[in-house]
Design a protein around this motif. Structure first.
Motif, short mmCIF file in Angstrom:
data_model
loop_
_atom_site.label_atom_id
_atom_site.label_comp_id
_atom_site.label_asym_id
_atom_site.label_seq_id
_atom_site.Cartn_x
_atom_site.Cartn_y
_atom_site.Cartn_z
N PHE A 94 -89.17 15.09 -59.54
CA PHE A 94 -89.40 16.20 -58.59
C PHE A 94 -90.85 16.12 -58.28
N ILE A 95 -91.75 16.35 -59.44
CA ILE A 95 -93.07 16.35 -59.42
C ILE A 95 -94.09 15.50 -60.19
N GLY A 96 -93.32 14.67 -60.74
CA GLY A 96 -94.15 13.23 -61.26
C GLY A 96 -94.79 13.60 -62.55
N LEU A 97 -94.34 14.47 -63.40
CA LEU A 97 -94.87 14.69 -64.64
C LEU A 97 -94.11 13.85 -65.73
N PHE A 98 -94.63 13.22 -66.76
CA PHE A 98 -93.96 12.63 -67.75
C PHE A 98 -94.88 12.90 -68.99
N LEU A 99 -93.71 12.96 -70.42
CA LEU A 99 -94.21 13.19 -71.42
C LEU A 99 -93.94 12.14 -72.50
N ALA A 100 -94.77 11.59 -73.18
CA ALA A 100 -94.53 10.65 -74.19
C ALA A 100 -94.81 10.87 -75.53
N SER A 101 -94.43 10.35 -76.75
CA SER A 101 -94.55 10.86 -77.82
C SER A 101 -95.91 10.25 -78.37
N ASP A 102 -96.42 10.65 -79.21
CA ASP A 102 -98.06 10.35 -79.59
C ASP A 102 -98.04 10.24 -81.06
N LYS A 103 -97.84 9.25 -81.63
CA LYS A 103 -97.93 8.89 -83.27
C LYS A 103 -99.18 8.49 -83.74
N SER A 104 -100.48 8.69 -82.79
CA SER A 104 -101.55 8.30 -83.48
C SER A 104 -102.33 9.08 -84.54
N GLU A 156 -102.23 22.60 -62.11
CA GLU A 156 -102.68 23.55 -62.92
C GLU A 156 -101.70 23.76 -64.10
N LYS A 157 -102.40 24.67 -65.07
CA LYS A 157 -101.59 24.85 -66.34
C LYS A 157 -100.15 25.45 -66.03
N ARG A 158 -99.85 26.34 -65.29
CA ARG A 158 -98.65 27.16 -64.91
C ARG A 158 -97.69 26.08 -64.75
N TYR A 159 -97.76 25.00 -63.96
CA TYR A 159 -96.95 24.06 -63.49
C TYR A 159 -96.54 23.04 -64.69
N ILE A 160 -97.68 22.81 -65.45
CA ILE A 160 -97.57 21.91 -66.51
C ILE A 160 -96.79 22.73 -67.62
N ASP A 161 -96.94 23.96 -67.89
CA ASP A 161 -96.12 24.66 -68.91
C ASP A 161 -94.64 24.71 -68.56
N ARG A 162 -94.31 24.87 -67.30
CA ARG A 162 -92.92 24.91 -66.73
C ARG A 162 -92.35 23.57 -67.13
N PHE A 163 -92.86 22.33 -67.12
CA PHE A 163 -92.31 21.19 -67.13
C PHE A 163 -92.34 20.96 -68.63
N LEU A 164 -93.17 21.43 -69.48
CA LEU A 164 -93.07 21.19 -71.00
C LEU A 164 -92.14 22.05 -71.44
N HIS A 165 -91.91 23.13 -71.14
CA HIS A 165 -90.93 23.92 -71.57
C HIS A 165 -89.31 23.83 -71.53
N GLN A 166 -89.17 22.93 -70.49
CA GLN A 166 -87.69 22.70 -70.44
C GLN A 166 -87.13 21.22 -70.88
N SER A 167 -86.10 21.41 -71.44
CA SER A 167 -85.57 20.06 -72.09
C SER A 167 -85.40 18.83 -71.08
N GLU A 168 -84.95 19.39 -69.88
CA GLU A 168 -84.83 18.41 -68.72
C GLU A 168 -85.13 18.95 -67.55
N PRO A 169 -85.67 18.35 -66.41
CA PRO A 169 -85.96 18.94 -65.32
C PRO A 169 -84.95 19.79 -64.73
N TYR A 170 -85.42 20.87 -64.27
CA TYR A 170 -84.31 21.81 -63.29
C TYR A 170 -85.05 22.53 -62.42
N LEU A 225 -92.54 31.93 -53.47
CA LEU A 225 -91.12 31.60 -53.05
C LEU A 225 -90.47 30.38 -53.86
N GLU A 226 -91.44 29.28 -53.99
CA GLU A 226 -90.88 27.95 -54.38
C GLU A 226 -90.38 28.27 -56.05
N PHE A 227 -91.49 28.85 -56.80
CA PHE A 227 -91.14 29.37 -58.19
C PHE A 227 -90.20 30.13 -58.32
N LEU A 228 -89.93 31.08 -57.48
CA LEU A 228 -88.66 32.23 -57.55
C LEU A 228 -87.36 31.23 -57.54
#
Length: 541
Positions: free
Chosen positions: A140-150, A225-239, A291-294
């Motif tokens: 929906f918004i294009g963010l992705f998260l990958a593991s970092d083992k460095s 912004e952080k608010r939208y990134i946090d929402r993505f990070l805190h979900q197990s899958e996009p909803y 409205l969108e966030f609600l």
């Protein structure tokens, strides 16, 4: 006031610092300025401050500090007497560019991701990236998260936009270096990104010190912004929650939103185009982002109350929350909830094994949807196709809502008529002069009046007895053929019609009659298709 070249040179070389240092020196500067102005304009009123001793403040005790861009002492405001253009801060962000090279990773396909401390690799891509160790991707918004083992110590802390960020120079940092600029506007929706004054590079950062950032860059001048990134990070899958509609802004200043598109496949959808939103769970969103966030954060399968205004009439609906299947960066035709797809020239490409589209077959060419001739439309891309179907299905949804309202109105009319008929029956029976005269025509009419006025309420057993009585008696429907109410006791009686509507069973005949009723009011969706040269009409259940 115009100054000669000599006076302009004085103002050009005189340092501004003289006005923000010790108060005594400041007063001396003020006196010099008064003197120079007096020479150029005899009508100029001189400063009231004559010398440092005339001021009640002891210069040795004055401490000058900066607050929100204004210089202040603990006794008075220090005024900049030079109407010069504000001098921008000149900070060296080259070290932040060096830090970015260490705190970001090439994940392939000319795509980078940044390290977030104790979280992993965060990036932005409009399509799902082929990234090793991909944990999740939000289409929906294009963010992705990958593991970092460095185990690298070079990683970022993500911060909210604070007063410092609002009032100070920041930098847009990427592999290309660091561009100085300032924060311009907050993010106003999932795809309406925050704005920066300098150019941003996809998966760069907005920073003020090396390890702290305010957002992830999207390119152009935008960043997330952080608010939208946090929402993505805190979900197990996009909803993202859904109530079956897509709103548009009618009046931004008054936070007025109206239904632009309405999904006919959303269960029990009561909304029509043009409905004005009043509140969701008694919350009136103050802007589009709210409205969108609600809606996005509504809990799946929860019941929410939505109040709208339709043609100056307030309405309230209880809606079971669904989830979004399309929209934002993805197509949004309202068909995304089904494993069903159609080409740009309306040929069926994929059909589900069950559900409303299961009667179609791959290769079917759609000629009509309801009374819309699909052959007149030429679609060139998926975006155009999604917009077309969204518009078409919204119009069908409008007719379905009209059908439901018309049906309720007719049911209410029947209910009111039944109530009126009950009063008539009661009055007739109270005035019955045939009591005790069993077998007379008037007595039988009294006993069976309710069967004729409200046949749907009569017991089946009683109805069966009436059909089996001897010819010539009141029970024989033919004896009342003249009134035109019941003409055939086997197939055409009012009772048999009410049996069809009143019984919970769903026979083939029931479905046909119900479909005809839907078709009467335009509340059904029908596909006319061409299958191998033969045309079929396929109603959707």
């Amino acid at each position: 006031m115009f100054l000669d070249n000599g006076y302009r040179d004085i103002f050009r070389v005189m340092p501004r610092l003289c006005c923000i240092s010790l108060l005594g020196f400041q007063l001396s500067c003020a006196n010099i300025l008064d003197s120079e102005f007096d020479k150029t304009d005899n009508n100029q009123t001189s400063s009231q401050i004559v010398d440092s001793n005339s001021n009640i403040v002891n210069a040795k005790d004055v401490s000058v500090k900066e607050h929100n861009g204004t210089l202040r002492s603990d006794e008075l405001e220090v005024i900049d007497l030079f109407p010069e253009k504000k001098v921008e801060e000149k900070l060296d962000y080259s070290h932040c560019a060096d830090f970015y090279k260490q705190a970001s990773v090439d994940v392939g396909g000319k795509l980078r991701a940044i390290r977030l401390k104790n979280i992993g690799l965060l990036g932005y891509s409009r399509t799902k990236p082929n990234v090793k160790g991909l944990i999740k991707y939000d289409p929906f918004i294009g963010l992705f998260l990958a593991s970092d083992k460095s185990g690298s110590k070079y990683a970022y802390d993500l911060s909210d936009i604070d007063d410092y960020a609002l009032n100070r120079e920041l930098a847009s940092v990427s592999l290309n270096g660091a561009l100085q600029g300032r924060f311009k506007a907050h993010q106003r929706g999932f795809l309406d990104y925050a704005s920066f004054s300098a150019k941003t590079t996809q998966n760069g950062v907005i920073s003020n010190i090396c390890y702290r950032i305010y957002g992830l860059s999207t390119g152009g001048n935008g960043f997330i912004e952080k608010r939208y990134i946090d929402r993505f990070l805190h979900q197990s899958e996009p909803y993202y929650g859904d109530i079956g509609v897509r709103f548009k802004v009618v009046d931004e200043s008054n936070a007025t939103f109206a239904v632009e598109y309405s999904d006919p496949f959303f269960p029990n959808n009561p909304f029509k185009r043009g409905d004005i939103l009043i509140s969701i769970n008694d919350i009136a969103p103050k802007d589009w982002a709210a409205l969108e966030f609600l809606i996005a954060d509504l809990e799946l399968d929860s019941i929410v109350n939505v109040k709208i205004r339709r043609n100056d009439e307030a309405k309230s609906f209880d809606i079971r929350v669904g989830k979004r299947y399309g929209g934002m960066l993805m197509p949004d035709s309202f068909l995304e909830r089904f494993p069903f797809s159609i080409s740009n020239d309306f040929v069926v490409e994929k059909v589900p094994g069950s559900g409303p589209f299961s009667k179609l077959r791959r290769g079917d060419r759609i000629l009509f949807i309801n009374d819309i001739d699909m052959r007149q439309f030429k679609l060139t891309n998926d975006k155009q196709k999604a917009e077309f179907f969204q518009e078409l299905f919204t119009r069908i949804q409008n007719t379905q809502v009209d059908f439901i309202e018309q049906k309720k109105l007719e049911e209410e009319t029947i209910k009111n008529k039944a109530k009126k008929d009950s009063n008539i029956i009661e009055q007739f029976q109270q005035g019955d002069v045939t009591k005790g005269k069993e077998g007379t025509f008037q007595r039988k009419l009294t006993e069976n009046l309710e069967d004729f006025v409200r046949p749907e309420s009569s017991p089946k057993e009683k109805h069966a007895q009436i059909k089996n009585v001897d010819s010539g008696s009141f029970g024989d429907i033919q004896s009342f053929g003249g009134d035109g109410i019941l003409r055939d006791s086997d197939t055409q009686s009012i009772r048999s019609i009410y049996d069809v509507y009143g019984e919970p069973r769903k026979s083939k005949k029931d479905k046909i009659i119900y479909y005809e009723e839907l078709e009467k009011y335009g509340g059904v969706m029908t596909f006319l298709i061409d299958r191998g040269g033969f045309q079929f009409r396929v109603p959707l259940n």
